[in-house]
Design a protein around this motif. Structure first.
Motif, mmCIF file in Angstrom:
data_model
loop_
_atom_site.group_PDB
_atom_site.id
_atom_site.type_symbol
_atom_site.label_atom_id
_atom_site.label_comp_id
_atom_site.label_asym_id
_atom_site.label_seq_id
_atom_site.Cartn_x
_atom_site.Cartn_y
_atom_site.Cartn_z
ATOM 1 N N GLU A 292 0.826 -1.210 0.000
ATOM 2 C CA GLU A 292 0.000 0.000 0.000
ATOM 3 C C GLU A 292 0.858 1.256 0.000
ATOM 4 O O GLU A 292 0.479 2.272 -0.605
ATOM 5 N N GLU A 293 2.015 1.214 0.670
ATOM 6 C CA GLU A 293 2.890 2.394 0.684
ATOM 7 C C GLU A 293 3.366 2.740 -0.721
ATOM 8 O O GLU A 293 3.400 3.921 -1.099
ATOM 9 N N THR A 294 3.738 1.731 -1.501
ATOM 10 C CA THR A 294 4.201 1.970 -2.868
ATOM 11 C C THR A 294 3.082 2.511 -3.739
ATOM 12 O O THR A 294 3.286 3.436 -4.538
ATOM 13 N N LEU B 48 2.733 6.250 -5.849
ATOM 14 C CA LEU B 48 2.365 6.405 -7.259
ATOM 15 C C LEU B 48 1.102 7.254 -7.404
ATOM 16 O O LEU B 48 1.020 8.113 -8.303
ATOM 17 N N LYS B 49 0.128 7.048 -6.538
ATOM 18 C CA LYS B 49 -1.096 7.838 -6.601
ATOM 19 C C LYS B 49 -0.813 9.316 -6.322
ATOM 20 O O LYS B 49 -1.359 10.206 -7.001
ATOM 21 N N SER B 50 0.014 9.578 -5.310
ATOM 22 C CA SER B 50 0.321 10.971 -4.985
ATOM 23 C C SER B 50 1.110 11.643 -6.100
ATOM 24 O O SER B 50 0.938 12.845 -6.360
ATOM 25 N N ALA B 51 1.979 10.884 -6.787
ATOM 26 C CA ALA B 51 2.717 11.453 -7.916
ATOM 27 C C ALA B 51 1.765 11.855 -9.034
ATOM 28 O O ALA B 51 1.890 12.947 -9.618
ATOM 29 N N PHE B 52 0.801 10.989 -9.344
ATOM 30 C CA PHE B 52 -0.174 11.313 -10.381
ATOM 31 C C PHE B 52 -1.024 12.514 -9.982
ATOM 32 O O PHE B 52 -1.258 13.432 -10.787
ATOM 33 N N THR B 53 -1.488 12.528 -8.736
ATOM 34 C CA THR B 53 -2.304 13.642 -8.264
ATOM 35 C C THR B 53 -1.519 14.945 -8.282
ATOM 36 O O THR B 53 -2.034 15.998 -8.689
ATOM 37 N N VAL C 107 5.966 19.593 -9.739
ATOM 38 C CA VAL C 107 5.155 19.229 -8.565
ATOM 39 C C VAL C 107 5.140 17.713 -8.374
ATOM 40 O O VAL C 107 5.266 17.212 -7.243
ATOM 41 N N ALA C 108 4.999 16.960 -9.477
ATOM 42 C CA ALA C 108 4.991 15.497 -9.375
ATOM 43 C C ALA C 108 6.319 14.985 -8.824
ATOM 44 O O ALA C 108 6.343 14.085 -7.977
ATOM 45 N N ALA C 109 7.436 15.551 -9.307
ATOM 46 C CA ALA C 109 8.745 15.117 -8.813
ATOM 47 C C ALA C 109 8.926 15.471 -7.343
ATOM 48 O O ALA C 109 9.435 14.661 -6.552
ATOM 49 N N PHE C 110 8.495 16.675 -6.944
ATOM 50 C CA PHE C 110 8.626 17.084 -5.537
ATOM 51 C C PHE C 110 7.817 16.161 -4.631
ATOM 52 O O PHE C 110 8.314 15.681 -3.604
ATOM 53 N N VAL C 111 6.561 15.901 -5.013
ATOM 54 C CA VAL C 111 5.699 15.050 -4.189
ATOM 55 C C VAL C 111 6.242 13.619 -4.136
ATOM 56 O O VAL C 111 6.233 12.984 -3.065
ATOM 57 N N THR C 112 6.744 13.116 -5.264
ATOM 58 C CA THR C 112 7.259 11.748 -5.295
ATOM 59 C C THR C 112 8.485 11.598 -4.398
ATOM 60 O O THR C 112 8.589 10.640 -3.617
ATOM 61 N N ILE C 113 9.429 12.525 -4.506
ATOM 62 C CA ILE C 113 10.641 12.441 -3.682
ATOM 63 C C ILE C 113 10.289 12.601 -2.209
ATOM 64 O O ILE C 113 10.792 11.867 -1.339
ATOM 65 N N PHE C 114 9.418 13.548 -1.902
ATOM 66 C CA PHE C 114 9.013 13.771 -0.511
ATOM 67 C C PHE C 114 8.370 12.522 0.084
ATOM 68 O O PHE C 114 8.735 12.078 1.179
ATOM 69 N N ASN C 115 7.423 11.927 -0.632
ATOM 70 C CA ASN C 115 6.741 10.736 -0.119
ATOM 71 C C ASN C 115 7.662 9.522 -0.072
ATOM 72 O O ASN C 115 7.550 8.691 0.837
#
Length: 243
Positions: A47-49, A53-58, A117-125
């Motif tokens: 679920e973490e993975t 992916l969902k947060s990157a898309f969002t 934004v997608a890259a920032f959210v992906t790296i952060f998460n």
């Protein structure tokens, strides 16, 4: 017909849930095995993975809207203002030209904001989830560290001053974002780590029960086979004594 590796039955005692941090991190890249009811229908990746992916898309969609919509309206307005002296075939032609100008700006600036934004959210998460999985707990310091790392990574090309500013911005962003996520998980009744640990424990208990059941069946079959083989030998021994 040869079968795959996954089809080979495992007769050894099932391995207990991973205790080391690196083992838990490696699980993020593996597909989940069949989970006990009622988890058998959930996604196959952890679920973490899936959440990363969902947060990157969002984040990509939100970034595209944030950068694209203002650019669309500004470009459309600028086109109308500077095209008063131009001639168009009709009103529909003028409206379509204005929309095409806005659409070009929407795609250009929307993409520019979207991937950032997608890259920032992906790296952060990814960083915050990795810290939580490695330490097997979730704290606000994980989100602050993830924000500081991500902010520094995005601003490091501006030199030492930009690096320091990125750390401050990322930390200020990470603390409230992490606090909000932790509060939402608490309202749900359990954190992702608590849920994951519970599912690991239930899966291990199910596998252990199945292994013990197969082991008892194997012992009964062995005893039955021994008694079957011993029957003819006892019969021959009685016949020899009778002679």
């Amino acid at each position: 017909m040869a079968q795959g590796v996954d089809a080979v039955p495992q007769f050894g005692r099932p391995a207990p849930p991973p205790q080391a941090g690196w083992e838990r991190l490696r699980e993020l890249l593996r597909r989940d095995p069949a989970l006990p009811f009622p988890y058998s229908e959930r996604q196959r990746y952890p679920e973490e993975t899936v959440n990363i992916l969902k947060s990157a898309f969002t984040g990509g969609v939100v970034g595209w809207m944030y950068g694209g919509l203002p650019a669309f309206y500004q470009a459309r307005k600028a086109f109308i203002e500077r095209s008063h002296g131009e001639l168009f075939h009709n009103r529909a032609d003028a409206v379509q030209s204005a929309h095409r100008a806005g659409l070009r700006s929407f795609l250009r600036y929307g993409w520019r904001w979207s991937w950032r934004v997608a890259a920032f959210v992906t790296i952060f998460n990814t960083v915050s989830t990795g810290l939580s999985v490695y330490r097997n707990k979730t704290t606000i310091s994980h989100f602050a560290s993830a924000g500081a790392f991500t902010g520094a990574l995005f601003r490091m090309h501006l030199g030492l001053q930009g690096l320091a500013g990125g750390v401050v911005f990322g930390t200020v962003f990470g603390i409230p974002a992490g606090g909000l996520l932790m509060m939402m998980q608490k309202l749900a009744g359990e954190t992702l780590q608590e849920k994951r640990n519970r599912e690991r424990r239930e899966l291990y208990e199910q596998k252990l029960a199945e292994w013990q059941s197969r082991l008892s069946v194997t012992e009964v079959l062995g005893q039955t086979e021994s008694s079957t083989q011993g029957g003819p030998e006892m019969e021959r021994a009685r016949e020899s004594r009778s002679y």
